[in-house]
Enzyme design. Sequence first.
Site, PDB file in Angstrom:
ATOM      1  N   LYS A   1       2.041  -1.019 -10.721  1.00 36.90           N
ATOM      2  CA  LYS A   1       3.308  -1.462 -10.633  1.00 36.90           C
ATOM      3  C   LYS A   1       4.388  -1.091 -11.585  1.00 36.90           C
ATOM      4  CE  LYS A   1       1.450  -5.638  -8.489  1.00 36.90           C
ATOM      5  NZ  LYS A   1       1.252  -7.193  -8.609  1.00 36.90           N
TER       6      LYS A   1
ATOM      7  N   GLU B   1      -6.614  -9.043  -5.892  1.00 36.37           N
ATOM      8  CA  GLU B   1      -6.617  -7.937  -4.891  1.00 36.37           C
ATOM      9  C   GLU B   1      -8.079  -7.754  -4.487  1.00 36.37           C
ATOM     10  OE1 GLU B   1      -4.109  -5.237  -4.526  1.00 36.37           O
ATOM     11  OE2 GLU B   1      -3.342  -7.141  -5.465  1.00 36.37           O
TER      12      GLU B   1
ATOM     13  N   ALA C   1      20.752  -7.729  10.313  1.00 36.65           N
ATOM     14  CA  ALA C   1      20.243  -6.487  10.666  1.00 36.65           C
ATOM     15  C   ALA C   1      21.146  -5.582  11.385  1.00 36.65           C
ATOM     16  CB  ALA C   1      18.845  -6.454  10.875  1.00 36.65           C
TER      17      ALA C   1
ATOM     18  N   SER D   1       0.117 -11.603   7.937  1.00 37.82           N
ATOM     19  CA  SER D   1       0.064 -12.859   8.752  1.00 37.82           C
ATOM     20  C   SER D   1       1.719 -13.535   8.148  1.00 37.82           C
ATOM     21  CB  SER D   1      -0.866 -13.710   8.616  1.00 37.82           C
ATOM     22  OG  SER D   1      -1.292 -13.932   7.249  1.00 37.82           O
TER      23      SER D   1
HETATM   24  N1  LIG Z   1      -1.727 -10.788  -1.320  1.00 34.88           N
HETATM   25  C1  LIG Z   1      -0.733 -10.921  -2.084  1.00 34.88           C
HETATM   26  O1  LIG Z   1      -0.276 -11.744  -2.500  1.00 34.88           O
HETATM   27  C2  LIG Z   1      -0.030  -9.259  -2.331  1.00 34.88           C
HETATM   28  C3  LIG Z   1       1.123  -9.343  -2.830  1.00 34.88           C
HETATM   29  C4  LIG Z   1       1.999  -8.057  -2.887  1.00 34.88           C
HETATM   30  C5  LIG Z   1       1.215  -6.782  -2.359  1.00 34.88           C
HETATM   31  N2  LIG Z   1      -0.174  -6.792  -1.723  1.00 34.88           N
HETATM   32  C6  LIG Z   1      -0.671  -5.790  -1.203  1.00 34.88           C
HETATM   33  O2  LIG Z   1      -0.537  -5.939   0.192  1.00 34.88           O
HETATM   34  C7  LIG Z   1      -1.641  -5.300   0.744  1.00 34.88           C
HETATM   35  C8  LIG Z   1      -2.293  -6.164   1.826  1.00 34.88           C
HETATM   36  O3  LIG Z   1      -2.775  -7.465   0.957  1.00 34.88           O
HETATM   37  P1  LIG Z   1      -3.401  -8.395   1.713  1.00 34.88           P
HETATM   38  O4  LIG Z   1      -3.732  -9.478   0.436  1.00 34.88           O
HETATM   39  O5  LIG Z   1      -2.792  -8.823   2.646  1.00 34.88           O
HETATM   40  O6  LIG Z   1      -4.801  -8.159   1.927  1.00 34.88           O
HETATM   41  P2  LIG Z   1      -5.892  -8.576   3.178  1.00 34.88           P
HETATM   42  O7  LIG Z   1      -7.282  -8.242   2.723  1.00 34.88           O
HETATM   43  O8  LIG Z   1      -5.578 -10.228   3.376  1.00 34.88           O
HETATM   44  O9  LIG Z   1      -5.447  -8.021   4.322  1.00 34.88           O
HETATM   45  C9  LIG Z   1      -5.744  -6.676   4.817  1.00 34.88           C
HETATM   46  C10 LIG Z   1      -5.905  -6.731   6.399  1.00 34.88           C
HETATM   47  O10 LIG Z   1      -6.129  -5.518   6.931  1.00 34.88           O
HETATM   48  C11 LIG Z   1      -7.310  -5.409   7.816  1.00 34.88           C
HETATM   49  N3  LIG Z   1      -7.754  -3.927   8.012  1.00 34.88           N
HETATM   50  C12 LIG Z   1      -8.600  -3.377   7.107  1.00 34.88           C
HETATM   51  N4  LIG Z   1      -8.859  -2.157   7.409  1.00 34.88           N
HETATM   52  C13 LIG Z   1      -8.230  -1.931   8.432  1.00 34.88           C
HETATM   53  C14 LIG Z   1      -8.163  -0.896   9.108  1.00 34.88           C
HETATM   54  N5  LIG Z   1      -8.763   0.377   9.109  1.00 34.88           N
HETATM   55  N6  LIG Z   1      -7.346  -0.851  10.725  1.00 34.88           N
HETATM   56  C15 LIG Z   1      -6.735  -1.946  10.685  1.00 34.88           C
HETATM   57  N7  LIG Z   1      -6.752  -3.125   9.752  1.00 34.88           N
HETATM   58  C16 LIG Z   1      -7.555  -3.076   8.733  1.00 34.88           C
HETATM   59  C17 LIG Z   1      -8.175  -6.466   7.479  1.00 34.88           C
HETATM   60  O11 LIG Z   1      -8.825  -6.731   8.502  1.00 34.88           O
HETATM   61  C18 LIG Z   1      -7.142  -7.313   6.817  1.00 34.88           C
HETATM   62  O12 LIG Z   1      -6.803  -8.228   8.030  1.00 34.88           O
HETATM   63  C19 LIG Z   1      -2.430  -4.540  -0.074  1.00 34.88           C
HETATM   64  O13 LIG Z   1      -1.959  -3.317  -0.508  1.00 34.88           O
HETATM   65  C20 LIG Z   1      -2.184  -5.397  -1.444  1.00 34.88           C
HETATM   66  O14 LIG Z   1      -2.386  -4.779  -2.572  1.00 34.88           O
HETATM   67  C21 LIG Z   1      -0.783  -8.221  -1.755  1.00 34.88           C
HETATM   68  N1  LIG Z   2      -3.038  -9.099  -7.007  1.00 31.40           N
HETATM   69  C1  LIG Z   2      -1.621  -9.083  -6.984  1.00 31.40           C
HETATM   70  C2  LIG Z   2      -0.868  -9.240  -5.960  1.00 31.40           C
HETATM   71  C3  LIG Z   2       0.397  -9.045  -5.869  1.00 31.40           C
HETATM   72  O1  LIG Z   2       0.806  -7.698  -6.025  1.00 31.40           O
HETATM   73  C4  LIG Z   2      -1.100 -10.131  -8.300  1.00 31.40           C
HETATM   74  O2  LIG Z   2      -2.126 -11.127  -8.753  1.00 31.40           O
HETATM   75  O3  LIG Z   2      -0.144  -9.980  -8.722  1.00 31.40           O
END
Ligand SMILES: NC(=O)c1ccc[n+]([C@@H]2O[C@H](COP(=O)([O-])OP(=O)(O)OC[C@H]3O[C@@H](n4cnc5c(N)ncnc54)[C@H](O)[C@@H]3O)[C@@H](O)[C@H]2O)c1
Ligand SMILES: N[C@@H](CCO)C(=O)O
Length: 448
Positions: free
Chosen positions: A205, A190, A33, A16
Amino acid sequence: MKPIQVGLLGIGVVGSGTFNVLQRNQEEIKRRAGRGIDITMVADLNVARAQALVGPGVTVVSDARAVIANPDIDIVIELIGGYGIAKTLVLEAIAAGKHVVTANKALLAVHGTEIFAAASAKGVMVAFEAAVAGGIPIIKALREGLTANRIQWIAGIINGTTNFILSEMRDKGLDFAVVLKEAQRLGYAEADPTFDIEGVDAAHKVTLMSAIAFGVPVQFDKAYIEGITKLGAADIKYAEQLGYRIKLLGITKRRQGDATKRQTDGIELRVHPCLIPAKRLIANVEGAMNAVVVQGDAVGTTLYYGKGAGSEPTASAVIADLVDITRLHTADAAHRVPHLAFQPNAMSKLPMLPMSEVVTSYYLRLRVADETGVLAKVTGILAEAGISIDAMLQREADEVGGEGSTQTDLIILTHDCMEARMNAAIALMQALPSVLEPITRIRKEELA
Ligand SMILES: NC(=O)c1ccc[n+]([C@@H]2O[C@H](COP(=O)([O-])OP(=O)(O)OC[C@H]3O[C@@H](n4cnc5c(N)ncnc54)[C@H](O)[C@@H]3O)[C@@H](O)[C@H]2O)c1
Ligand SMILES: N[C@@H](CCO)C(=O)O
Ligand code: NA
């Protein structure tokens, strides 16, 4: 030129943020870009929520494969997370000739070799700036900005959740579980928060950074991993009294062999709580902030600081990758920046060193019976093992256990020694009848 079309898989916290920032800054991003970047299709299991987030102009589906199958889509962003369906989808997107952007460090640290090989064979890019230290452009810094250097070591606070927990515990005296809940509420943690608190996320990482810094394949299985769950409030306090802070660090270091010390060439890859001198900048990185220190032979020490987690900070890195790919989309595949900075046929065979061979200094805390001779026995064991003491602190028994207490804490800082030697000395000290509890050992890094 018509905008490049992007498909987004998973519109949760990061998805989002990516959609919103791309919309808000679309004009400026287009100027950078050289072409518009449009998310035209989104897949999420929760279609109604996703549709409400993106509005009526964007096609929303529940089946991610429908996005991959769309011939108009050039770039697929994977923001679902985990090693399961995400792996299948990324490989299918590559097979369909799509470039991939992902924030999924777990996936790349474990299956990176297979994924990068598939992408190279297909001539598409897999970009992952958001996977390491979120919004901090550390991948770009390592892969491009520092490309002249022989990297010597990298040490980073690369998990926002655990740094947030350690900071709140120290400053506000809050309970571990309470702070973890708050980190989850803020979207830092996570899906499985044990990945954060047990050091696994940081290990994912640092595994990626190690590969980029030293030109070795990603080898998560070789990482030594210790989280913050066994850390006591007392250690945080004693460390402060000795002029140190405790942080969960991800460390990777190139070690030059030394035959006289029976040390071979290799690479250290480890995550564990660490004492850092309080005067270092990185010791003062608080809350969910991340910081990475990189030591290169030409540039010296450099420090990268910023938000390593959260919706829009992470989106910032996802979109930077989208812009890079958009710019390079038409370029000759052979001239693109390699996934791990080194050409796939030029990877090094340097081994990852076992933890037993790592050389660091240590903080030790021993809960002992307050009686004569204990100190002599403990220091005797260390001397016998050839481990020299840098500083020592002995608390008054009353201070540790209240009035009339017969127990006290002995805190010892050592000079450098090899982990195997320290393990043996700890086992001997632990066996002393006057050592009353499991010995706390925290490794110490000067980072200079
Ligand atoms: N949240 C953070 O601050 C952050 C920072 C860096 C990296 N990440 C990484 O980013 C990725 C996403 O994290 P997030 O925090 O946005 O997770 P989140 O749980 O908020 O979002 C995941 C989304 O994927 C959807 N989803 C699950 N299974 C699905 C499928 N089979 N098909 C389609 N949609 C599906 C869920 O409904 C959800 O909306 C992860 O790999 C996480 O490790 C997160
Ligand atoms: N769970 C991770 C999100 C960012 O990769 C953190 O707390 O740093
Ligand atoms: Na980053």
